[in-house]
Write a protein that holds these residues in place. Structure first.
Motif, mmCIF file in Angstrom:
data_model
loop_
_atom_site.group_PDB
_atom_site.id
_atom_site.type_symbol
_atom_site.label_atom_id
_atom_site.label_comp_id
_atom_site.label_asym_id
_atom_site.label_seq_id
_atom_site.Cartn_x
_atom_site.Cartn_y
_atom_site.Cartn_z
ATOM 1 N N GLY A 1 0.786 -1.219 0.000
ATOM 2 C CA GLY A 1 0.000 0.000 0.000
ATOM 3 C C GLY A 1 0.821 1.273 0.000
ATOM 4 N N GLU A 2 0.127 2.386 0.064
ATOM 5 C CA GLU A 2 0.758 3.702 0.011
ATOM 6 C C GLU A 2 1.767 3.867 1.140
ATOM 7 O OE1 GLU A 2 -0.517 8.450 0.059
ATOM 8 O OE2 GLU A 2 -2.044 6.871 0.061
ATOM 9 N N GLY A 3 2.945 4.325 0.782
ATOM 10 C CA GLY A 3 3.991 4.546 1.775
ATOM 11 C C GLY A 3 4.897 3.356 1.999
ATOM 12 N N GLY B 1 6.717 0.077 -3.493
ATOM 13 C CA GLY B 1 6.143 0.656 -4.701
ATOM 14 C C GLY B 1 4.683 0.997 -4.575
ATOM 15 N N GLY B 2 4.111 0.892 -3.357
ATOM 16 C CA GLY B 2 2.712 1.216 -3.152
ATOM 17 C C GLY B 2 1.750 0.216 -3.772
ATOM 18 N N TYR B 3 2.165 -1.033 -3.911
ATOM 19 C CA TYR B 3 1.323 -2.053 -4.541
ATOM 20 C C TYR B 3 0.068 -2.335 -3.711
ATOM 21 C CZ TYR B 3 4.956 -3.073 -7.956
ATOM 22 O OH TYR B 3 5.853 -2.980 -8.993
ATOM 23 N N SER B 4 -0.989 -2.753 -4.379
ATOM 24 C CA SER B 4 -2.268 -3.019 -3.724
ATOM 25 C C SER B 4 -2.216 -4.301 -2.902
ATOM 26 C CB SER B 4 -3.377 -3.149 -4.768
ATOM 27 O OG SER B 4 -3.183 -4.321 -5.562
ATOM 28 N N VAL C 1 12.996 -9.838 -7.378
ATOM 29 C CA VAL C 1 11.742 -9.499 -8.054
ATOM 30 C C VAL C 1 10.811 -8.705 -7.138
ATOM 31 C CG1 VAL C 1 9.634 -10.434 -9.090
ATOM 32 C CG2 VAL C 1 11.844 -11.516 -9.557
ATOM 33 N N GLY C 2 10.722 -9.102 -5.882
ATOM 34 C CA GLY C 2 9.620 -8.609 -5.062
ATOM 35 C C GLY C 2 9.879 -7.723 -3.869
ATOM 36 N N ILE C 3 11.115 -7.326 -3.606
ATOM 37 C CA ILE C 3 11.335 -6.457 -2.451
ATOM 38 C C ILE C 3 10.486 -5.190 -2.554
ATOM 39 C CG2 ILE C 3 13.015 -4.953 -1.300
ATOM 40 C CD1 ILE C 3 15.106 -7.049 -1.649
ATOM 41 N N HIS C 4 10.351 -4.661 -3.755
ATOM 42 C CA HIS C 4 9.600 -3.416 -3.964
ATOM 43 C C HIS C 4 8.093 -3.641 -3.847
ATOM 44 C CE1 HIS C 4 10.083 0.757 -4.793
ATOM 45 N NE2 HIS C 4 9.402 0.755 -5.926
#
Length: 234
Positions: free
Chosen positions: A124-126, A129-132, A178-181
């Motif tokens: 999420g935000e903050g 990458g702010g992913y859902s 791949v996924g840290i962000h």
């Protein structure tokens, strides 16, 4: 059995201390623009991968070095572990993660520049990458499925002897690249629980996803292995 549980506790402590320690101590934010300096995402990914390699060759002969309730659940659904053993392993793994997080907290809090972060997972935000939440859920289920599938294959019939630790560690490092962000990468309920307990706040409120999603991914990987879909013919 007690020897196996001690090994799982120590191994999971190593995972959290090395991996989350790389995120907390190995890099820091400088300046108002939030620029990161230090080892970077690649360094954190490598730390998580190498921690698995270290534990696999250090304690693998004792307990199998699961270090992860999702891996142990995958072993249950694959028919390679009993439910009773899973419960003992999971408790030991969470205890080891909490111990590793405690050690990291003591070290990190000794720096006047520490902001209280513990390398926790989130979305999420903050965060990153702010992913859902949906993206985080899919990522954690799929990546845990891949991770546990590699573990089952690397330790199963037909696997090259002596290379399981490297295959598993490199897979975890690749998943982090791949996924840290996206989520900071959990694929491991214990790894998420330990640091979250010391950071609190948002890390606690979002912790459920990093318990549920990896367990789903691990269980599916084990079930497909048991069905012979991902298991080599003996």
């Amino acid at each position: 059995m007690s020897k196996k549980l001690v090994a799982e506790m120590i191994g999971t402590m190593i995972l959290v201390l090395f991996g989350c320690g790389a995120a907390v101590i190995g890099q820091k934010v400088v300046g108002a623009d939030g620029v990161m300096v230090g080892i970077g995402y690649q360094g954190i990914a490598l730390a998580f991968g190498l921690s698995i390699v270290a534990a696999a060759y250090g304690i693998g002969a004792i307990s199998g070095a699961h270090l992860n309730p999702a891996v142990s659940l995958g072993m249950v659904t694959a028919g390679r572990m009993s439910v009773g053993e899973f419960v003992g392993y999971a408790i030991a793994q969470v205890a080891g993660a909490i111990l590793g997080a405690l050690i990291l907290y003591v070290i990190a809090s000794g720096s006047p520049g520490w902001g209280g972060g513990m390398g926790t997972n989130g979305w999420g935000e903050g965060y990153g990458g702010g992913y859902s939440m949906g993206a985080a859920l899919v990522f954690e289920i799929v990546m845990t499925f891949i991770f546990v599938t590699v573990i089952l294959g690397a330790t199963g019939p037909g696997a090259a002897a002596g290379f399981a630790g490297l295959a598993i560690g490199l897979t975890l490092a690749a998943i982090h690249l791949v996924g840290i962000h996206v989520t900071g990468v959990s694929v491991n309920p214990a790894r998420s629980i330990g640091p979250a307990l010391f950071e609190g706040g948002r890390a606690i409120s979002q912790l459920w996803l990093f318990i549920v999603a990896p367990l789903i991914g691990g269980a599916i990987a084990g079930a497909l292995y048991a069905a012979g879909v991902t298991r080599a013919d003996s």
